[in-house]
Design a protein around this motif. Structure first.
Motif, PDB file in Angstrom:
ATOM      1  N   LYS A   4      53.772   1.748  -3.408  1.00  0.00           N
ATOM      2  CA  LYS A   4      53.916   2.997  -4.152  1.00  0.00           C
ATOM      3  C   LYS A   4      53.435   2.838  -5.593  1.00  0.00           C
ATOM      4  O   LYS A   4      52.765   3.725  -6.137  1.00  0.00           O
ATOM      5  N   GLU A   5      53.786   1.701  -6.214  1.00  0.00           N
ATOM      6  CA  GLU A   5      53.350   1.458  -7.583  1.00  0.00           C
ATOM      7  C   GLU A   5      51.834   1.296  -7.655  1.00  0.00           C
ATOM      8  O   GLU A   5      51.180   1.811  -8.580  1.00  0.00           O
ATOM      9  N   VAL A   6      51.270   0.593  -6.691  1.00  0.00           N
ATOM     10  CA  VAL A   6      49.814   0.418  -6.671  1.00  0.00           C
ATOM     11  C   VAL A   6      49.122   1.767  -6.558  1.00  0.00           C
ATOM     12  O   VAL A   6      48.143   2.050  -7.257  1.00  0.00           O
ATOM     13  N   ALA A   7      49.630   2.630  -5.673  1.00  0.00           N
ATOM     14  CA  ALA A   7      49.041   3.959  -5.519  1.00  0.00           C
ATOM     15  C   ALA A   7      49.177   4.766  -6.811  1.00  0.00           C
ATOM     16  O   ALA A   7      48.249   5.478  -7.218  1.00  0.00           O
ATOM     17  N   TRP A   8      50.315   4.645  -7.473  1.00  0.00           N
ATOM     18  CA  TRP A   8      50.535   5.378  -8.721  1.00  0.00           C
ATOM     19  C   TRP A   8      49.580   4.901  -9.815  1.00  0.00           C
ATOM     20  O   TRP A   8      48.984   5.693 -10.539  1.00  0.00           O
ATOM     21  N   PHE A   9      49.421   3.585  -9.921  1.00  0.00           N
ATOM     22  CA  PHE A   9      48.570   3.044 -10.980  1.00  0.00           C
ATOM     23  C   PHE A   9      47.074   3.297 -10.743  1.00  0.00           C
ATOM     24  O   PHE A   9      46.308   3.419 -11.690  1.00  0.00           O
ATOM     25  N   THR A  10      46.655   3.366  -9.510  1.00  0.00           N
ATOM     26  CA  THR A  10      45.218   3.517  -9.221  1.00  0.00           C
ATOM     27  C   THR A  10      44.802   4.965  -9.003  1.00  0.00           C
ATOM     28  O   THR A  10      43.594   5.261  -8.978  1.00  0.00           O
ATOM     29  N   THR A  11      45.760   5.871  -8.850  1.00  0.00           N
ATOM     30  CA  THR A  11      45.438   7.293  -8.652  1.00  0.00           C
ATOM     31  C   THR A  11      45.798   8.053  -9.918  1.00  0.00           C
ATOM     32  O   THR A  11      46.978   8.245 -10.227  1.00  0.00           O
ATOM     33  N   VAL A  12      44.767   8.431 -10.668  1.00  0.00           N
ATOM     34  CA  VAL A  12      44.967   9.136 -11.936  1.00  0.00           C
ATOM     35  C   VAL A  12      44.147  10.428 -11.900  1.00  0.00           C
ATOM     36  O   VAL A  12      43.279  10.605 -11.047  1.00  0.00           O
ATOM     37  N   ASP A  13      44.451  11.314 -12.833  1.00  0.00           N
ATOM     38  CA  ASP A  13      43.737  12.600 -12.837  1.00  0.00           C
ATOM     39  C   ASP A  13      42.606  12.661 -13.857  1.00  0.00           C
ATOM     40  O   ASP A  13      41.912  13.663 -13.964  1.00  0.00           O
ATOM     41  N   TYR A  14      42.423  11.570 -14.654  1.00  0.00           N
ATOM     42  CA  TYR A  14      41.365  11.483 -15.653  1.00  0.00           C
ATOM     43  C   TYR A  14      41.510  12.529 -16.757  1.00  0.00           C
ATOM     44  O   TYR A  14      40.557  12.783 -17.503  1.00  0.00           O
TER      45      TYR A  14
END
Length: 883
Positions: A62-72
């Motif tokens: 979950k943390e990996v997904a949060w850190f790598t998925t951003v809205d720019y």
């Protein structure tokens, strides 16, 4: 949270790190999940603790997904990669419309390389693009490294302490300090990256075969002949030895470290070799292989991929399709070139883009007896460029003069910025050929060649016409002091040659004294006394000695006397000595033997007197140096502060205009008023009655003219000095009869006379950035394209130089029957227009036509401005990045 924006590819950049290596910076993507896990697994417990304020052995899915998925937009993360591995990450999370929390993490093995600093520069630029004005960071007191990065960025910083945490706030508004920090870091990093190339401890020659005439074998033999101080490793898949040196089947098979690799394999194999060199830990590459951009589109694609791979793996690269590099330092003795003849040790740094010309150029330098400190042939210049070498030579104590043969400019704005800084301490002489050769990683320049010369002049560059002049000027700068002025003493034994030299001085803008003709039989005593007398005069800044005896024989004695007198004077001395071109053996001071090929030559020391084949060539070289010395003697000052400038209002005006579309005209009068400039009032009219009413409001006498600025250049579109309603009606009727009833005319109060009409312009050039132009408004001056150009913003000195750069400038100073006018007010206008151009990259074009310069001030009669959204930041703007 806003919806995810499109991946911002323009945020990607190759960067040079503090130790001279490279990395790639880009936004994070969901596909980086495994790369993030691997990065996290290599972190020390301390690094994790400082980042998360506690132990965290691993990241959950979950943390990996949060850190790598951003809205720019509200959440942005940038990562630095070397090769395929992620080595650092920096991110912000928006807390309010103008504030965001920032945090970063650098792999322990790469800490201390400046990764965090360059990532912070890039993240700050992205944040400003998204409307964020401040970064906030919560830092543990023991995390001195992070606090140091934040404090040393140059932004306005505040800190407070509460609950065991230091809260730091950074105002992201660029400051003079932050710009200086960025430039300083760029300078140190790029200089270090070139130093690693030119001072290797070991060299591998990849593709060194036994075939006679082979490229790899030639480089290998030249390395050995120069007596390189470190080990040399030939690399060939099949042979065991080349030129008597043990060969290795691959770079990875070499037991010891390899600092520099010279690549001479077929073009299609170079990329694989680069990856192998990266795995070996090689610091730099010299690719002499051809078959890249110079061959067409396919080769260009191969070249771009080569540069991408090299930088991605942390390597700087010279080439491809280059001659190589050389360093004459006795501690290095590097000749990694295809040229068997390299000049001896000297004080000149020499850069040539052309590989084909490189061998001939080095031979010419050697034939003249000049020495060099180092030499780089960049070839297609896919990575290392003249800008990189300027950064290195600025720091190199062994280099006092810089010679550049350029065929293209990759980042012209950066080039002129660097040259302007460096030219204040080290002269830079440049030959710039026309056009951009096939294969070069550079855009085509749109400016006329005269404009480029003007911009080079502003930067203090000595631009010469050809390679002969390059070395003529170089040898004077390398061995003689700078002149204090243009006054020249002439000593000769030939009346004809003395008069020829005097005429050449006048034509070149120098001030010669009457030649001292000693007669054909003059010897050492006569020459010594005459030269001493010339140099002792307060009316002489430099001396040219012509010695062409009808019967040779006393040259050694004359030369010794000239050296003695010149050394005592401290003024520059040049010679035409027995028709010799270069550093005549008898005119050299402290000549020391060179090693390797050409060991019979000796390199001269400072104080040696350069010789020229003809007096005119000596005069021409001296004239270039006199102009440079005058430029260098001027005080260095930044663009002046202007109290009555409203940049915010100007930006708002431009933004509102752009909202209506691209290439839109903006109210030029209102825009100029933001910078303290007024446009002479005018009213557009569509009937004789409207014209009369406008004249009454503006005040008599008036001018009636065609409102369209483009049409106004045609003959018969202006009527001056109209003093009554009848004269206005008559003029209007005449215009309507010739141009049609629908034509728009403008009424303007007659400006005070006498005045000199001038034209001022601004253009946002895609390569150089904002440029201010100036010329006189007379028809003849326009037809002859008598214009000067300067990069914006302008200093007071820039503005003064711009006014005086045009051939018609004497008309402003009371010559040819014109009264002297308010040149100071004109220079102030140019400074203000330059400030506008520097502040507003959206202003694609601005024309002030005409600007009348009278005895008491200036009047802007008309102005027109067009705005356009820039395609991206200016080439030399924003955070550090490689072209």
């Amino acid at each position: 949270m806003q919806a995810q924006a499109q991946y911002p590819a323009h945020w990607e950049a190759d960067v040079v790190l503090a130790d001279g290596g490279t990395a790639h910076v880009r936004p994070i993507r969901p596909a980086d999940a495994d790369r993030l896990r691997a990065f996290y697994s290599r972190l020390s417990d301390e690094s994790i603790y400082f980042r998360f304020f506690g132990p965290r052995p691993r990241l959950s899915d979950k943390e990996v997904a949060w850190f790598t998925t951003v809205d720019y937009v509200d959440r942005v993360a940038l990562i630095a990669t070397i090769g395929t591995e992620m080595v650092a990450v920096i991110r912000y999370d928006r807390m309010s419309p103008t504030e965001a929390e920032v945090a970063f993490l650098v792999e322990d093995a790469h800490q201390g390389r400046g990764v965090a600093s360059v990532l912070l520069e890039h993240l700050a630029a992205t944040a400003r693009e998204r409307g964020i004005e401040r970064f906030v960071a919560d830092v543990l007191p023991a995390n001195m490294k992070m606090m140091g990065v934040l404090r040393q960025a140059g932004y306005t910083a505040e800190s407070s302490f509460a609950d065991g945490v230091v809260r730091m706030t950074l105002d992201l508004t660029p400051t003079e300090t932050s710009a200086e920090v960025t430039a300083s870091r760029e300078h140190r990093a790029e200089a270090r990256s070139i130093a690693r190339l030119l001072t290797p401890g070991s060299v591998a020659v990849i593709g060194a075969s036994r075939e006679p005439g082979g490229v790899g074998q030639a480089v290998l033999r030249n390395l050995l002949a120069a007596d390189f101080t470190g080990p040399v490793y030939p690399v060939h898949r099949e042979v065991r030895a080349v030129a008597g040196v043990r060969a290795y089947p691959s770079v990875s098979a070499i037991d010891d470290t390899v600092d520099l690799a010279v690549v001479a394999v077929p073009a299609e194999s170079v990329a694989d070799v680069v990856k192998e060199c990266a795995e070996k830990g090689v610091h730099g590459l010299v690719v002499v292989s051809s078959g890249f951009g110079e061959t067409g589109e396919e080769g260009r694609a191969r070249q771009d991929e080569l540069a991408r791979i090299a930088r991605a793996y942390g390597l700087r690269m010279v080439g491809p399709n280059c001659l190589g590099i050389a360093n004459t330092d006795p501690a290095v003795r590097l000749n990694a070139t295809l040229a068997a003849t390299v000049p001896g040790r000297g004080r000149v740094g020499f850069f040539s883009q052309s590989g084909a010309l490189g061998t001939a150029l080095l031979q010419r330098v050697a034939q003249r007896g000049m020495g060099i400190s180092s030499f780089v042939s960049a070839g297609n210049r896919a990575d290392v460029s003249g800008n990189d070498l300027l950064q290195y030579w600025e720091e190199d104590a062994a280099t006092e003069v810089i010679l550049l043969y350029l065929e293209s400019l990759g980042n012209p704005r950066k080039f002129t910025r660097l040259a302007r800084r460096i030219s204040h301490t080290k002269p830079v002489v440049v030959v710039k050929s026309g056009g951009t050769p096939a294969g070069h990683s550079a855009r085509e320049l749109r400016l006329p060649d005269s404009a480029i010369s003007s911009l080079f002049e502003q930067a203090g560059l000595i631009r010469v016409d050809d390679l002969i002049q390059l070395f003529d000027v170089g040898q004077l700068l390398a061995y003689q002091p700078l002149p204090a002025g243009p006054r020249v003493g002439l000593v000769t034994n030939s009346d004809a040659l003395g008069l020829l030299a005097a005429d050449a001085c006048v034509a070149a803008g120098l001030s010669p004294r009457p030649p001292a003709n000693l007669g054909a039989s003059a010897g050492a005593a006569e020459y010594g006394a005459a030269l001493a007398g010339q140099l002792a005069s307060a009316e002489v800044d430099a001396a040219i000695v012509i010695y062409t005896p009808p019967i040779p024989g006393a040259g050694e004695e004359v030369a010794a006397e000239l050296l003695r007198v010149a050394e005592e004077s401290g003024k520059p001395v040049l010679a035409t000595f027995e028709g010799h071109l270069g550093m005549h053996p008898a005119l050299r001071v402290g000549a020391t033997p060179t090693r390797g090929p050409g060991a019979a030559r000796a390199t001269p020391s400072r104080g040696s007197i350069p010789s020229y084949a003809a007096p005119e060539e000596a005069v021409r070289a001296l004239a270039h140096v006199v102009r440079y010395a005058a430029w260098r003697s001027r005080p260095v000052a930044p663009p002046p502060e202007l109290a009555d400038v409203d940049t915010a209002r100007a930006r708002d005006l431009v933004t509102r205009a752009l909202a209506t579309g691209q290439d839109t005209e903006v109210d030029a009068a209102e825009l100029l008023s933001c910078y303290g400039l007024d446009v002479w009032p005018a009213e557009v009219v569509r009937s004789p009655d409207e014209a009369v009413e406008a004249a009454r409001r503006l005040g008599w006498p008036v001018v009636l003219k065609v409102a369209d600025p483009d049409a106004s250049r045609r003959a018969g579109t202006v009527r001056l000095g109209l003093e009554s309603p009848d004269s206005v009606r008559h003029a209007y009727t005449e215009f309507a009869g010739r141009l049609g009833e629908g034509v728009e005319l403008a009424v303007q109060r007659m400006a005070p006379q006498p005045a000199v009409p001038t034209v001022v312009g601004v253009v946002e050039d895609p390569a150089f950035g904002p440029i201010v132009s100036f010329g006189l408004g007379e028809v003849t001056a326009r037809l002859l394209l008598d214009q000067g150009f300067r990069l914006a913003p302008l200093t007071r000195e820039d503005a003064a130089g711009l006014v005086r750069s045009v051939r018609a400038a004497p008309l402003l100073f009371g010559e040819y029957g014109y009264p002297p006018v308010a040149v100071g007010a004109l220079e102030d206008l140019l400074v203000r227009v330059g400030r506008l151009a520097g502040d507003l990259p959206e202003v694609a074009r601005l024309d002030l036509d005409q600007v009348l310069v009278g005895e008491s001030g200036v009047i802007v009669l008309g102005a027109r401005a067009t705005v356009r959204t820039p395609p991206g930041p200016r080439l030399d703007g924003g955070p550090r990045r490689l072209s």
